[in-house]
Design an enzyme around this catalytic site. Structure first.
Site, short mmCIF file in Angstrom:
data_model
loop_
_atom_site.label_atom_id
_atom_site.label_comp_id
_atom_site.label_asym_id
_atom_site.label_seq_id
_atom_site.Cartn_x
_atom_site.Cartn_y
_atom_site.Cartn_z
N CYS A 164 57.06 44.41 23.65
CA CYS A 164 58.42 44.15 23.21
C CYS A 164 59.38 45.18 23.81
O CYS A 164 58.96 46.24 24.23
CB CYS A 164 58.52 44.23 21.69
SG CYS A 164 57.32 43.19 20.88
N ARG A 216 60.30 42.52 31.37
CA ARG A 216 59.04 42.62 30.63
C ARG A 216 58.65 41.27 30.03
O ARG A 216 57.53 41.11 29.58
CB ARG A 216 59.19 43.62 29.49
CG ARG A 216 59.52 45.02 29.94
CD ARG A 216 60.15 45.80 28.82
NE ARG A 216 59.24 46.00 27.72
CZ ARG A 216 58.61 47.14 27.46
NH1 ARG A 216 58.81 48.17 28.22
NH2 ARG A 216 57.81 47.25 26.44
N TRP A 270 57.87 39.97 22.19
CA TRP A 270 56.77 39.23 22.85
C TRP A 270 55.79 38.98 21.72
O TRP A 270 55.12 39.90 21.25
CB TRP A 270 56.17 40.08 23.97
CG TRP A 270 54.93 39.53 24.57
CD1 TRP A 270 53.65 39.81 24.20
CD2 TRP A 270 54.83 38.62 25.67
NE1 TRP A 270 52.78 39.12 25.00
CE2 TRP A 270 53.45 38.39 25.90
CE3 TRP A 270 55.76 37.96 26.48
CZ2 TRP A 270 52.99 37.54 26.91
CZ3 TRP A 270 55.29 37.12 27.48
CH2 TRP A 270 53.93 36.92 27.68
N ASN A 316 57.36 47.79 18.14
CA ASN A 316 56.53 47.32 19.23
C ASN A 316 55.12 47.84 18.94
O ASN A 316 54.96 49.00 18.60
CB ASN A 316 57.07 47.92 20.55
CG ASN A 316 56.25 47.49 21.75
OD1 ASN A 316 55.38 46.64 21.64
ND2 ASN A 316 56.56 48.08 22.89
N GLY A 317 54.12 46.96 19.05
CA GLY A 317 52.75 47.39 18.77
C GLY A 317 52.10 46.41 17.80
O GLY A 317 52.60 45.30 17.60
N GLU A 329 35.75 37.33 41.24
CA GLU A 329 37.10 37.80 40.93
C GLU A 329 37.57 38.80 41.99
O GLU A 329 38.73 38.78 42.41
CB GLU A 329 37.11 38.42 39.52
CG GLU A 329 38.42 39.03 39.08
CD GLU A 329 39.61 38.08 39.12
OE1 GLU A 329 39.43 36.88 39.36
OE2 GLU A 329 40.74 38.56 38.96
N LYS A 371 40.94 38.32 44.32
CA LYS A 371 42.02 39.33 44.31
C LYS A 371 42.34 39.77 45.73
O LYS A 371 43.50 39.88 46.11
CB LYS A 371 41.55 40.52 43.48
CG LYS A 371 42.45 41.14 42.52
CD LYS A 371 42.83 40.45 41.26
CE LYS A 371 43.12 39.02 41.30
NZ LYS A 371 43.29 38.34 40.05
N GLU A 427 44.11 36.81 47.77
CA GLU A 427 45.43 36.32 47.36
C GLU A 427 46.55 37.30 47.67
O GLU A 427 47.69 36.88 47.89
CB GLU A 427 45.46 35.89 45.89
CG GLU A 427 45.34 37.00 44.89
CD GLU A 427 45.37 36.50 43.45
OE1 GLU A 427 46.14 35.60 43.12
OE2 GLU A 427 44.61 37.05 42.63
N HIS A 479 20.57 32.09 52.96
CA HIS A 479 20.50 30.64 53.12
C HIS A 479 21.64 30.12 53.98
O HIS A 479 22.01 28.97 53.89
CB HIS A 479 20.46 29.96 51.75
CG HIS A 479 19.23 30.35 50.97
ND1 HIS A 479 17.98 29.87 51.26
CD2 HIS A 479 19.06 31.24 49.97
CE1 HIS A 479 17.09 30.42 50.45
NE2 HIS A 479 17.73 31.27 49.65
N LYS A 521 53.15 32.24 39.45
CA LYS A 521 52.48 32.89 38.31
C LYS A 521 51.93 31.85 37.34
O LYS A 521 50.86 32.03 36.78
CB LYS A 521 53.48 33.82 37.61
CG LYS A 521 52.87 34.62 36.47
CD LYS A 521 51.86 35.64 36.95
CE LYS A 521 51.11 36.32 35.85
NZ LYS A 521 49.84 36.92 36.33
#
Ligand code: F6R
Length: 606
Positions: A2, A27, A75, A101-102, A479, A483, A486, A502, A601
């Site tokens: 937040c 944010r 958020w 916030n938290g 992954e 990364k 991209e 193989h 995104k």
């Protein structure tokens, strides 16, 4: 997460707060609000949606003389993004107004207790309990009350209160959530992040955990929790506005990589009970009977979230003993999947809006399955349509390449697998002590950044790279290669280490980088044999292994160590060097790290 802004001085406060909130917009948020102190009252104006919607409802005229106030962009964590859940929150009398916030981990207990005492709640948030605690505990001193309130809170907070009981003052406290004070002349400010302060001052105090701050227009006092005054360090900000948004990091991706210890801690918050059980509170209603009825689990997602699903599959099979499949959402939805009312479908999505994942969720529900969503966005389509939700509390992820969303998805899925095991009478709680140590272990890996940067500069000179591993190491390899390609545009592929011979081994020639993960003790010897195969063909081998592994030195050109961790949890730690490697390779090649070409995104089309 937040955004927080507070002001006390001589300026008209409403424009200061709205401008500050606008500067924190990067944010991400889903609702916004302000509280203004004037003529012995504190009035709140708040609205779900963008800041512009708040701007339309704020009564500027009424507040034209006001010079003290607080503002917040939310958020969502506890409760959907609605007007009522937006901050600021007030107690029953309106005397105490808070922004936060938290995550307050014990909010459910506090809420129950306060309701029994007659307090009336207007929101579903954890924050509102703080306002009512002030009302409950206030005697005649706001600062003393703040100490008593904090003593009752478990979890993380950056907390600001304004009260009619002690006018002309802002009180703040910090524990595990950022809070910065801006020192002006005849005015002082508070914010969750530096950009909100920059139009007024560059002299700041970065609050530390366990500290309280008392701000008037002429003074700022910092105290510890016992009330001892502390001489704070003044930090002069030399960043420009854009650098300040990234907290001084060059890119959002690097900032988000470094936020992972905190994101893991937040995702864990309140989910392990005192008697060592996993619990999911809000939005989760899967009963023990339902868990016992499950015959098969599907984990459905796209991209990085699918890679998290692959780890989830291993964990569920290993810990719960139920067959589990991970599937790419765009495939699953069209292949007439074998889903029945005894199937549990877990959809994994950072944004909660990915079109294919949403379609797979709907298809599964239509076939009678119960659907659990693992998502980062409260109130997203996936969260609304699933039967149960487990939130990853990673906070907004701005860089296109997912980092903190992935590791928190892994953590949420680990907790979920342990939860399923627990409800089916299997022993998996031994992992919980290890899980609690993950944030600290993640921090240790991030300290090796300088070495990984050097390695990345070597990798950046190549056009191809391979990633190999077995079992969970293969899932992490997938992954790692995604990364790298991209953001650096280096062609990369991941293979189960035993599969190379193989066909793909034909591509390994002198100097080809092969990033080799060997963190799984039961598969270690086999993986080392595969590493020898690529080494014999001239590969440049990077070994990702646990601390204390000496054997790898015989075969690898470069070794990156990760701390000792239970093999089932090792993906959460092993991926961190791979994220840094991709980031620095992309930087070395001069690519636009946060906005790679052709990618978005949130993929809301098929
Ligand atoms: C890669 C990346 C994507 C997303 C994928 C799914 O770094 O971020 O592969 O993981 O587009 O997105 P969500 O998780 O929002 O459903």
């Amino acid at each position: 997460m937040c955004g927080i802004v507070g002001y006390v001085g001589k300026r008209q406060v409403v424009p200061v707060l709205l401008d500050g909130l606008r500067r924190l917009e990067y944010r991400g948020y889903d609702s916004a609000g302000v509280a203004i102190a004037q003529n012995g009252t504190v009035k709140v104006s708040k609205k779900a949606g963008r800041l512009s919607e708040l701007e339309e409802v704020v009564p500027y005229e009424e507040f034209s003389q006001a010079t003290i106030g607080i503002g917040h962009t939310r958020w969502a964590t506890h409760g959907k993004p609605t007007d009522d859940n937006a901050h600021p929150h007030q107690d029953c009398t309106g005397d105490f107004t808070v922004i936060h916030n938290g995550i307050i981990e014990n909010y459910a207990e506090l809420r129950r207790e306060l309701k029994e005492k007659g307090h009336v709640f207007r929101s579903e948030t954890d924050t509102e309990v703080i306002a009512h605690l002030f009302e409950e505990l206030y005697e005649d001193n706001l600062e003393e009350t703040m100490k008593k309130v904090i003593a009752r809170l478990e979890g993380s907070y950056a907390l600001v209160v304004v009260s009619v009981r002690d006018k002309n003052k802002l009180l703040a406290a910090r524990q595990d959530s950022p809070l910065v004070i801006g020192l002006g002349k005849g005015e002082n400010l508070l914010a969750s992040d530096i950009p909100a302060l920059l139009p007024y001052t560059r002299e700041t105090i970065i609050m530390e955990d366990g500290q309280l701050a008392i701000l008037t227009e002429d003074s700022v006092t910092i105290k510890d929790i016992k009330g001892n005054t502390i001489e704070p360090k003044i930090f002069h900000v030399h960043w420009d506005d854009v650098a300040a948004e990234k907290a001084g990091y060059e890119h959002f991706m690097l900032k988000e990589i470094h936020e992972q210890p905190k994101a893991l801690k937040d995702t864990l918050a309140g989910r392990i009970t005192e008697d060592n059980k996993v619990k999911f509170a809000e939005g989760f209603a899967l009963t023990p009977e339902m868990v016992r009825d499950i015959e098969k689990v599907y984990l459905i997602a796209c991209g990085t979230a699918y890679h998290a699903g692959l780890v989830g599959k291993h964990l569920i099979e290993k810990l719960v003993g139920i067959p589990a499949e991970a599937d790419v959402a765009s495939e699953f939805r069209y292949r007439d999947p074998l889903v029945t009312d005894k199937t549990l479908v877990v959809v994994v999505s950072q944004s909660g809006e990915t079109a294919d994942t949403l379609a797979a969720l709907r298809e599964s529900k239509a076939r009678g399955a119960r659907v659990v969503a693992v998502t980062n966005v409260v109130g997203s389509s996936v969260a609304r349509e699933a039967d149960d939700v487990i939130y990853t509390w990673a906070g907004p992820e701005i860089a296109v390449a997912s980092t903190k969303a992935y590791t928190t998805q892994l953590l949420a899925l680990s907790l979920f697998a342990i939860y399923l095991a627990q409800e089916r009478g299997k022993e998996a709680t031994y992992l919980l002590e290890e899980i609690k140590k993950l944030p600290e272990k993640a921090s240790r890996v991030l300290e090796t950044e300088a070495r990984i940067k050097e390695l990345a500069e070597v990798i950046a000179k190549h056009d191809d790279a391979f990633y190999i591993g077995r079992g969970l190491d293969f899932a992490v390899s997938l992954e790692g290669q995604l990364k790298l390609k991209e953001i650096s545009y280096i062609h990369a592929e991941a293979y189960p280490a035993g599969e190379l011979k193989h066909g793909t081994l034909a591509l390994i020639t002198e100097g080809t980088p092969v990033i080799s993960l060997a963190t799984q003790p039961s598969l270690y010897e086999k993986t080392v044999s595969n590493i020898q195969e690529v080494k014999a063909r001239g590969a440049y081998v990077v070994g990702i292994v646990k601390e204390g592994d000496e054997k790898i030195n015989e075969h690898a050109d470069v070794v990156i160590n990760i701390p000792e961790v239970n093999p089932l949890l090792s993906p959460i730690i092993a991926v961190l060097p791979l994220q840094l490697l991709s980031y620095y390779a992309a930087v070395a090649r001069g690519e636009d790290v946060d906005k790679p070409r052709n990618l978005a995104k949130s993929v809301t089309v098929e």
